[in-house]
Design an enzyme around this catalytic site. Sequence first.
Site, PDB file in Angstrom:
ATOM      1  N   GLU A 197       0.790  -1.236   0.000  1.00 59.25           N
ATOM      2  CA  GLU A 197       0.000   0.000   0.000  1.00 59.25           C
ATOM      3  C   GLU A 197       0.823   1.288   0.000  1.00 59.25           C
ATOM      4  OE1 GLU A 197      -2.932  -0.190   3.101  1.00 59.25           O
ATOM      5  OE2 GLU A 197      -4.301  -1.224   1.749  1.00 59.25           O
ATOM      6  N   GLU A 239      -6.842  -7.457  -1.189  1.00 62.94           N
ATOM      7  CA  GLU A 239      -7.537  -7.256   0.092  1.00 62.94           C
ATOM      8  C   GLU A 239      -8.920  -6.680  -0.191  1.00 62.94           C
ATOM      9  OE1 GLU A 239      -5.482  -5.023   3.177  1.00 62.94           O
ATOM     10  OE2 GLU A 239      -3.541  -5.736   2.465  1.00 62.94           O
TER      11      GLU A 239
END
Length: 731
Positions: free
Chosen positions: A368, A448
């Site tokens: 991320e 995710e």
Amino acid sequence: MRDLISFNSDWLFEGTETVTLPHTAVELPFHYFDERSYQRGFTYEKRFTPEPEWNGREVTVHFEGAMADARVRLNGEEITAHKDGYTPFEARLTGRMKDGENVLTVEIDGSENPAIPPFGGQIDYLTYAGIYRDVWIKLTAPVSIASVKIETPDVLADVKSVLAKVVLADPQGLGVSGSLIAALVKDGKSIAETTIEVQGECAEVRLSDLRDIALWDIEDPQLYTLRLTLETAHGSDTLDTRFGFRHAEFTTEGFHLNGRLVKIRGLNRHQSFPYVGYALGKAAQRKDAEILKYDLGLNLGRTSHYPQSRHFLDRCDEIGLLVFEEIPGWQHIGDKAWQAESIENVRRMIRRDWNHPSIILWGVRINESQDNHDFYLETNRVAHELDATRQTGGVRYITDSELLEDVYTMNDFIMGEFEMGGNRPRTALRPQREVTGLDHDVPYLITEYNGHMFPTKSHDQEQRQAEHVTRHLDVLNAAYGANGTAGAIGWCAFDYNTHKDFGSGDRICYHGVMDMFREPKFAAFAYQSQRDASEGVVMEPVTFYARGERNIHGILPLIVLTNVDEIEVRYGDFPPVRVQPDRDAYPHLPHAPVIVRPEHFGDGGLGVWGMTWEHGEIVGFKDGKEVARRTFVSDPLPTKLVVVPDATEVETGEAVRVMVRLLDQAGNKLRHATDPVSFEVSGPAHLFGPDLVPLRAGSTGLWLRMAGKGKVDLTVTHPILGQTTVTLQAI
Ligand code: GAL
């Protein structure tokens, strides 16, 4: 021959306590603790006397992992240092040991040193200090095999081959000259063999013309061993390496395993456990892989966000669970020196794990993080250079991100965003081009979803848990329906301890479909029910079965997570009702859930507030035959305390999980029970965590580590039901 000798026992910790590895520097409470308690330096010391048979051999001490910034000294002199907390390191002891007692000292630093990935920013997980993996002494001939990378170039052809790229070690500078024998071994038998002459430290050996080779696959994970034997004037060395023949490729059509499309259905795994953080060894690591594969019915686990235990990966190889492995990191990218260390992490991860057939993708971005052209160009270059046989991914949550990897790996948290305002209606997944900003499709994997968008505790109200289930089902359904998308990996498998800046304020992120003890929440069955009934019938009604648990009251609509064809619901004197899976709501799932609605029972559903609450039963049918039955009582009482160890024979040094559950007359968990239970251990075993704990949502767990051979009795005492004892055998 080489020998590996366990070096796990008898370490002196902080000068006071004798401990066994894997070890966590600070045992933590279940929750509500200060994570700074382990963020400091710690010292381990091991005294040992070299054995006479070590003479004339290369002696190396090998650490599988220590958190973090380890410095190793032998008799006061530094012999190696290793910053990363997730990868192995070694130090040569040959010629450095003295006669008699030697002292090996390991200093670690549990503080979150911003110079070391993943540190420098905030991270949503804990990095528990300690020598938390195994330590070995490795004994080899003076000239030995350092490493091997095994490739299977024409894996889908009838006639196959094996290419082994071997590096030889000659630390004494004796000169490498001799022969290298490569044998392909299956079930203990050599099925092909070749010998080459070697000069110098690099060699390539090929076994060709291999017929009747079975592929490694998720359904039938066939493994082979490459046995390399090096014979030189200085002795012989043998290294066995397990591997598999399989082809894995992400394309714009999806993920192909051995030439066929496989939709990835995965969950993220943190390698942490209650109380002991990272410090559980082989048995517990292997068990986690089994939980992902069998209890959750998954075909992939992502090692968020770092390289995980070799034991975990070995078990994934054995049972056919795919793995997406990634380098340590969480959102933050440090300076150039930090990035250089991260690039080293790519090398370390790939070198350690390139022979695991289960690993199908390398994650070479900081999870991320923002785009960073130079840095990620280099992580990708290094990954491809070291391992041209696997593709790269790099997990992002940003859209329109620069794609330097082979696969666009995306955390798509759009499900849940409808609650944050804006105009978008409830959406499970975004179309890939909206995410990538590209005008063409690319290999695409969801890495995710859900997680912090809908934290859910196992003791949350039934309706919240039903919504948790629904969100997981909705995303799974969308992923199955998205042609071209390789699949989806949910956040996450297990609840985990975290920093104060995340989670529910008690240092737990309740993001798992299982709790920290790996006890399933209802959402676990959203996954398990997707497996084929031949692997086990699943029929889990998402209910506590009570008249007044929900807002308004009642248990309808009732989601039944199942892989049966049809269910029959029986309630009191109402005529039984048959309901089929809701294919309209979930057209893409392998097994849509059954949703029992009030209409199925006619006006009033299952009775109204104020009427008697009756017993119920749900029966599952497959091909017209009864295959499952669940009974629910209207007056649940504590009836039985079950104490279930994962295994009753446990190797000395290993930890076994034991689950404790409080059940009612029909065998259902009493989901509101918070009764205290106490544990008493007799025999050679150590209990991690407190010996008096509350049940949480009707269950709790514990890990017992076997401290020596013999019989171990665990007695669990419940205030109403008294004692239950289970006997384990430490072998
Ligand atoms: C993601 C992150 C995970 C975890 C998750 C919670 O942003 O990659 O580590 O924090 O959110 O949903």
